[in-house]
Design a protein around this motif. Structure first.
Motif, short mmCIF file in Angstrom:
data_model
loop_
_atom_site.label_atom_id
_atom_site.label_comp_id
_atom_site.label_asym_id
_atom_site.label_seq_id
_atom_site.Cartn_x
_atom_site.Cartn_y
_atom_site.Cartn_z
N PHE A 53 -82.01 47.33 7.92
CA PHE A 53 -83.36 46.88 8.24
C PHE A 53 -83.33 45.57 9.03
O PHE A 53 -84.12 45.37 9.95
CB PHE A 53 -84.18 46.70 6.96
N LEU A 54 -82.42 44.68 8.66
CA LEU A 54 -82.32 43.37 9.31
C LEU A 54 -81.44 43.39 10.56
O LEU A 54 -81.22 42.34 11.18
CB LEU A 54 -81.78 42.32 8.32
N GLN A 55 -80.94 44.57 10.90
CA GLN A 55 -80.10 44.75 12.10
C GLN A 55 -78.90 43.80 12.07
O GLN A 55 -78.60 43.11 13.05
CB GLN A 55 -80.94 44.54 13.36
N LEU A 56 -78.19 43.85 10.95
CA LEU A 56 -77.00 43.03 10.78
C LEU A 56 -75.70 43.82 10.97
O LEU A 56 -74.62 43.31 10.66
CB LEU A 56 -77.00 42.40 9.39
N GLU A 57 -75.82 45.03 11.48
CA GLU A 57 -74.64 45.89 11.61
C GLU A 57 -73.55 45.26 12.47
O GLU A 57 -72.35 45.41 12.18
CB GLU A 57 -75.02 47.26 12.19
N ASP A 58 -73.93 44.56 13.53
CA ASP A 58 -72.93 43.94 14.40
C ASP A 58 -72.38 42.63 13.82
O ASP A 58 -71.29 42.20 14.19
CB ASP A 58 -73.53 43.67 15.79
N ALA A 59 -73.12 42.02 12.94
CA ALA A 59 -72.70 40.73 12.37
C ALA A 59 -71.82 40.90 11.14
O ALA A 59 -70.93 40.08 10.89
CB ALA A 59 -73.92 39.90 12.01
N ILE A 60 -72.09 41.96 10.35
CA ILE A 60 -71.35 42.19 9.11
C ILE A 60 -70.78 43.60 9.16
O ILE A 60 -71.52 44.58 9.18
CB ILE A 60 -72.26 42.04 7.88
N SER A 61 -69.46 43.71 9.22
CA SER A 61 -68.84 45.04 9.30
C SER A 61 -68.94 45.75 7.96
O SER A 61 -69.27 45.15 6.92
CB SER A 61 -67.38 44.93 9.74
N LEU A 62 -68.65 47.04 7.96
CA LEU A 62 -68.88 47.88 6.79
C LEU A 62 -67.65 48.69 6.44
O LEU A 62 -67.00 49.28 7.31
CB LEU A 62 -70.05 48.83 7.05
N ALA A 63 -67.33 48.73 5.15
CA ALA A 63 -66.27 49.58 4.63
C ALA A 63 -66.86 50.43 3.51
O ALA A 63 -67.56 49.90 2.64
CB ALA A 63 -65.10 48.75 4.10
N VAL A 64 -66.59 51.72 3.53
CA VAL A 64 -67.11 52.64 2.53
C VAL A 64 -65.96 53.16 1.69
O VAL A 64 -64.96 53.67 2.23
CB VAL A 64 -67.85 53.82 3.20
#
Length: 285
Positions: A52-63
């Motif tokens: 929602f906050l469009q932080l995908e580029d700022a905080i990477s993701l691991a599942v």
């Protein structure tokens, strides 16, 4: 039952362990990696707020993999950024003596490989307050009212389904069951004339409620014995949950959700059979 022995009181009530890592790091795009399980409602809320906050580029993701073993959450292959196979490794780097349960979501510092925070209630608030201070999810003028919803929803709904599901005495189960449905009834009445919990906009309170609601019929109704009625049988809550699903449905992974709960909780479902239903298409009809 060994997995939850340390989180069961003498009366058979489930008592969730406190969060060990509570650092609140300053925003530094690219430095931190958010580790989530797509099965976990606590991690799911972090995923939704990040989106929602469009932080995908700022905080990477691991599942992580939906199935835990004795070492806890396993990455789906060695994580390419953290170079770890288990989230436990990041916990041990931060605290070599840590003996608690390894939980998600966790924010890991990619420069040190250490867990910075697993404080899920504060994590999503900090995404709004620190990373996106202009965010409308936790605005200052509505904060008191939002907090007024967050507290009972956590105790009676978010954690309430676990209190029912992991209870080891009839009394503890019935108390959790009663509190859960009393709270859902209160919210059902509130939503009769409103689209959201607070004001006329989506807030942190809605996201926290929704990640439990989206799992309700698939998992909590049967697996956790929260079976007075289904979410689909509470018209205001169901319409509300579907509205949020239209916005965040792409963050829901039904396979991960069902496999985690039904395969991992051996003390509740020793056969490990994963139910075929309910049909997830009901969310888009």
């Amino acid at each position: 039952m060994a997995q939850f022995t340390k989180e069961t009181s003498t009366t058979g009530a489930f008592v969730r362990q406190p969060n060990r890592f509570t650092t609140r790091p300053e925003p530094e795009p690219g430095r931190y990696r958010l580790v989530v399980s797509l099965a976990c409602p606590w991690a799911h809320r972090a995923l939704v707020v990040r989106k929602f906050l469009q932080l995908e580029d700022a905080i990477s993701l691991a599942v992580v993999d939906p199935i835990r073993d004795e070492r806890g959450w396993r990455f789906q292959g060695t994580d390419p950024v953290l170079h770890m196979d288990f989230l436990e490794e990041a916990y041990k780097r931060a605290d070599p003596g840590y003996e608690g349960r390894v939980t998600v979501p966790a924010l890991v510092d990619t420069t040190t490989g250490e867990v910075v925070t697993n404080d899920y209630p504060q994590l999503t608030l900090d995404f709004s307050l620190r990373w996106r201070p202009e965010s409308t999810l936790y605005p200052e003028d509505l904060r008191e009212e939002i907090d007024g919803w967050i507290e009972p929803i956590f105790h009676n709904v978010n954690n309430g389904v676990y209190k029912a599901g992991f209870a080891t005495s009839q009394e503890a189960y019935e108390e959790a069951y009663g509190n859960l449905f009393a709270e859902l009834d209160r919210i059902e009445e509130h939503l009769a004339t409103r689209e959201y919990l607070v004001g006329e906009q989506l807030t942190e309170a809605d996201i926290r409620l929704w990640t439990t609601l989206v799992r309700f019929d698939a998992v909590y109704h049967g697996h956790f014995k929260c079976n007075r009625n289904k979410l689909t049988e509470m018209p205001n809550l169901w319409a509300y949950a579907k509205r949020l699903y239209a916005q965040f449905g792409d963050t829901v992974d039904w396979d991960h959700i069902k496999r985690h709960y039904y395969v991992t909780h051996h003390q509740i479902n020793p056969t490990g059979i994963v139910p075929a239903g309910p049909d997830p298409q009901v969310w888009t009809r």
